[in-house]
Structures are given as C-alpha cells and as structure tokens.
Design an enzyme around this catalytic site. Structure first.
Site, PDB file in Angstrom:
ATOM      1  CE  LYS A 126      -3.871  -2.383   2.106  1.00 15.95           C
ATOM      2  NZ  LYS A 126      -4.731  -2.667   3.259  1.00 15.95           N
ATOM      3  CD  GLN A 156      -3.629  -4.359   6.309  1.00 20.34           C
ATOM      4  OE1 GLN A 156      -3.716  -3.300   5.689  1.00 20.34           O
ATOM      5  NE2 GLN A 156      -4.056  -5.499   5.809  1.00 20.34           N
ATOM      6  CG  ASP A 197      -9.508   0.075   4.578  1.00 19.88           C
ATOM      7  OD1 ASP A 197      -9.338  -0.385   3.433  1.00 19.88           O
ATOM      8  OD2 ASP A 197      -8.739  -0.140   5.533  1.00 19.88           O
TER       9      ASP A 197
END
Ligand code: GUN
Length: 287
Positions: free
Chosen positions: A53, A97, A120
């Site tokens: 990422k 995460q 997200d």
C-alpha cells in the site's frame, strides 16, 4: 481452457495512471494527497499488504505516513494517534490494517476514524450509506471487483450473482454492490447446506472464502464470470486463489487469475479513495 482471462494488473495500471494524474493536479494546487497507514502487530501477511500500500502511494504521487505498533500496544495509544490524524488537515485517508490483536475492539477502532477519511469504507456510517446506495467510501476489494466487471462489460442487471464468503471486508459489501447494480444476489458461507446448488446457477460467481482452490469447475455454470478474491500461500511458497484455476477456466466464460487479478485492483481503489478525499478537501478550501 476456454475462459477469457480478466487482466486485473493491466486494468490497475491504467487506472493508477489516471489516479497519478489527479494526484499531481492536487499537489500543484497545494493539496498533496496523503494516506496514513497503521499496522499493529507482526502478522506477516499484513506487513506485506501494508508495504504494498505504501509503495503504491509513492508510485502514484500520494504521500504516505506509516505508523507501526507492537502486538501488545495499548488501544489508548492507537486511539490517540487516530484522533491526531483525524484533526490533521494534511491527512486525507486513514487506514488501520486488519486483523487487530485481541486487546482491540475492532468496531471501536474503525469508528474512531473520521468518516471523511475512512478510505477503507469500514466505518459503520459508510457501510450504512453503501447499503442505502448513497455516496460512500466503498471497501477497496469489492470496489475493485466492480470496476473489473464494468471494464469487461459483464451484464449485472437481472443477473444471478453468488458471493461465497460473508466477511465485512469483502463478502457483505460485495453483495451490497451487486444488489445495487441490479443483480439477484445469494451469499453462501460455511453454513450453506448445498453450495453447488447455488453456485451452479451463478452468472457471476465471486469467491472470497480463504481456502486454496476451493471452487472447482464442477461448481461453475458454463460461461459464467468467475472472480477469485482469494490470496492463499501454498506450502511451496506459491500464491493461489480460492478457485481451482485449471478446472474452472475449462468451464467459465471469463475468470480472474491469482496473482494478477483482483489483488492489484484492491490497492488501486485505496489510492482512488485517497485522491477523492483530497479532492473534497481541496474543494472545501476553494483550491
Ligand atoms: N485486511 C485485509 N484486507 C484489508 C483491507 O482491505 N483493509 C484493511 N484495513 N485491512 C485489511
């Protein structure tokens, strides 16, 4: 093999080119897109995802901030960092995460991220907005799948779609997106009594089970579009999906490979969400 291969890598490169151009435009106006990534613990797969990422950001001209915490980090420390990042006008996207160590309340952490920076799409408000077909940050993996289906001109209105897997990250938002696109959606999971009954009716079959080569050709309707979300590491170190590629490709009309299918699109959508957030910030500032 009869199936057409859906090349996620090529599509991701094309879309990332457009994202990089938008990021450069924003930077020229004084609003460089910026994504903050928090990694808690030492899960090796999570470490690889976070590294990819951050590298994806760099290539697209998006600034990234990375914060690493040990597995025994105190939740208050992470919550304090989220509050700081929420308040920082230079930060446009915040990502924690998953999975988190057990001392964390995952829902509480996700809801501590500002809705406007939730790139997200995991905040309950964004989930609710997606379920109501309102504008929202859409979780990156299912969003990437929709982009692939769109670029392949796969008809969704009136189609039978089957999603295997009911996770908050993939299965549920995937089902929502396909429903919003007019498909008749069935969600199968570990408690489903007769998986083959459902999957053999699917014009579009999305596998997000987390079991290597779980979906074999005999489960697939001839000519179906098969999307493999799985990324599994085999004992020999090679990657494979949730679909048994060889037997599936003999039956399907189109199929995504692993690697080179959905994976590259996931990070692409994260970069796009970050740029969208930065564009909104620039608009608010009149830039
Ligand atoms: N863990 C597995 N997939 C994801 C994802 O898309 N976002 C985050 N934050 N964690 C994940």
């Amino acid at each position: 093999m009869t199936a057409r291969i859906i090349d996620g890598k090529a599509l991701a490169e094309r879309v990332r080119g457009e994202i990089a151009a938008r990021a450069a435009g924003l930077a020229a106006r004084g609003e460089q897109p910026c994504l903050a990534v928090l990694l808690i613990g030492s899960d090796p797969a999570s470490a690889v995802y976070v590294r990819n990422k951050v590298a994806g950001c760099e290539k697209a001209g998006i600034r990234s901030l990375r914060f690493d915490y040990p597995a025994d980090a105190a939740p208050e420390v992470v919550m304090a960092k989220l509050a700081e990042l929420n308040a920082d006008p230079a930060v446009h996207g915040i990502l924690v995460q998953l999975p988190l160590p057990l001392q964390f309340d995952e829902a509480a952490v996700l809801e501590a991220i500002s809705v406007e920076k939730d790139v997200d799409g995991f905040h309950a408000e964004n989930v609710g907005r997606l379920s109501q077909n309102q504008e929202a940050f859409i979780p990156c993996t299912p969003h990437g799948v929709m982009k692939m289906l769109e670029s392949e001109h796969v008809p969704l209105s009136g189609a039978e779609a089957v999603v295997i897997g009911r996770s908050n990250i993939v299965g549920k938002p995937m089902a929502m997106l396909l429903t919003n696109a007019g498909a008749t959606v069935t969600v199968c999971h570990s408690k489903t009594r007769d998986l083959a009954f459902h999957t053999r009716r699917a014009d579009v079959l999305v596998a997000a089970v987390g079991k290597p080569r779980f979906v074999t050709g005999d489960l697939i309707k001839p000519g179906a579009t098969v999307i493999d979300v799985g990324i599994n590491r085999l004992p020999d170190g090679k990657l494979c999906g949730d679909v048994d590629f060889d037997s599936a490709a003999a039956v399907a009309g189109a199929i995504t490979p692993v690697p080179g299918g959905v994976g590259p699109m996931t990070i692409t959508m994260l970069l796009e969400n970050t740029v969208i957030s930065a564009e909104r910030a620039a608009r608010r500032k009149g830039l």
